[in-house]
Design a protein around this motif. Sequence first.
Motif, mmCIF file in Angstrom:
data_model
loop_
_atom_site.group_PDB
_atom_site.id
_atom_site.type_symbol
_atom_site.label_atom_id
_atom_site.label_comp_id
_atom_site.label_asym_id
_atom_site.label_seq_id
_atom_site.Cartn_x
_atom_site.Cartn_y
_atom_site.Cartn_z
ATOM 1 N N ARG A 15 0.832 -1.210 0.000
ATOM 2 C CA ARG A 15 0.000 0.000 0.000
ATOM 3 C C ARG A 15 0.865 1.258 0.000
ATOM 4 N NH1 ARG A 15 -3.370 -3.147 3.472
ATOM 5 N NH2 ARG A 15 -2.509 -2.129 5.313
ATOM 6 N N GLU A 60 0.765 4.027 -2.862
ATOM 7 C CA GLU A 60 0.407 5.398 -2.489
ATOM 8 C C GLU A 60 1.439 6.390 -2.991
ATOM 9 O OE1 GLU A 60 -1.752 8.566 -1.228
ATOM 10 O OE2 GLU A 60 -2.416 6.490 -1.481
ATOM 11 N N PHE A 98 0.244 7.035 -6.446
ATOM 12 C CA PHE A 98 -1.080 7.652 -6.506
ATOM 13 C C PHE A 98 -1.074 9.092 -5.994
ATOM 14 C CE2 PHE A 98 -2.904 3.144 -5.911
ATOM 15 C CZ PHE A 98 -2.799 2.885 -7.268
ATOM 16 N N TRP A 127 -8.619 -1.477 -0.300
ATOM 17 C CA TRP A 127 -7.901 -0.204 -0.317
ATOM 18 C C TRP A 127 -7.474 0.151 -1.734
ATOM 19 C CZ3 TRP A 127 -3.119 1.207 -2.065
ATOM 20 C CH2 TRP A 127 -2.702 2.500 -1.757
ATOM 21 N N ARG A 163 -8.602 3.379 -3.692
ATOM 22 C CA ARG A 163 -7.604 4.410 -4.028
ATOM 23 C C ARG A 163 -7.582 4.674 -5.530
ATOM 24 N NH1 ARG A 163 -5.847 8.529 -4.086
ATOM 25 N NH2 ARG A 163 -3.873 9.288 -3.269
ATOM 26 N N THR A 203 -10.570 6.732 -6.424
ATOM 27 C CA THR A 203 -10.355 8.138 -6.081
ATOM 28 C C THR A 203 -9.516 8.841 -7.143
ATOM 29 O OG1 THR A 203 -10.524 7.630 -3.730
ATOM 30 C CG2 THR A 203 -9.426 9.696 -4.314
#
Length: 191
Positions: free
Chosen positions: A62, A66, A69, A120, A124, A127
Amino acid sequence: MSTRERLIASTRELLWERGYVGTSPRAVLQRADVGQGSMYHHFSGKQDLALAAIRRTADELRAQAEAQFAAPGTAVARITAYLRRERDVLKGCPIGRLTQDPDVMADPALRAPVDETFDWLRHRLTTVLAEGRDAGELNAAMDPAKTASTVVAVLQGGYVLARAADSTEPFEHAVTGVLELLACQAATPSR
């Protein structure tokens, strides 16, 4: 590295290579180069150690995702960075492979970090895609949640195809294909 960390690191490697059943306490102890009492000093047993290892892997995956992202750039550029980042494709996804392990999937505690990670990731990606749609970068009719699920499915399927072919080429083709599909979702400039 502390004994506890060596145990977790060794278990992570073995789970990725052999799955839960193939990850015996003995194999963990040998790989970690620690004595038998060490495992039971830090963990209540194999399941407790495996859970710590799976959670650590999930947290790292993750955090890596991230980083892409949350980077600056368009939604498609950030998703491209995520999909094209360096991976050990032929070993497969260390979390995705656990979905094929019946012992992990049958154990609610071991399964939880797997489910949480995929939830998640889909959220994500949803989003990021919604940001792109709302900024006018992507077609307003695109459904971010469905597209996010497609991206995750293609990524995981790419790992499976690559392992089956013993070649990274099917993975690379799958990633390129889903990126081409995303490019088709680019918003048409208004005239």
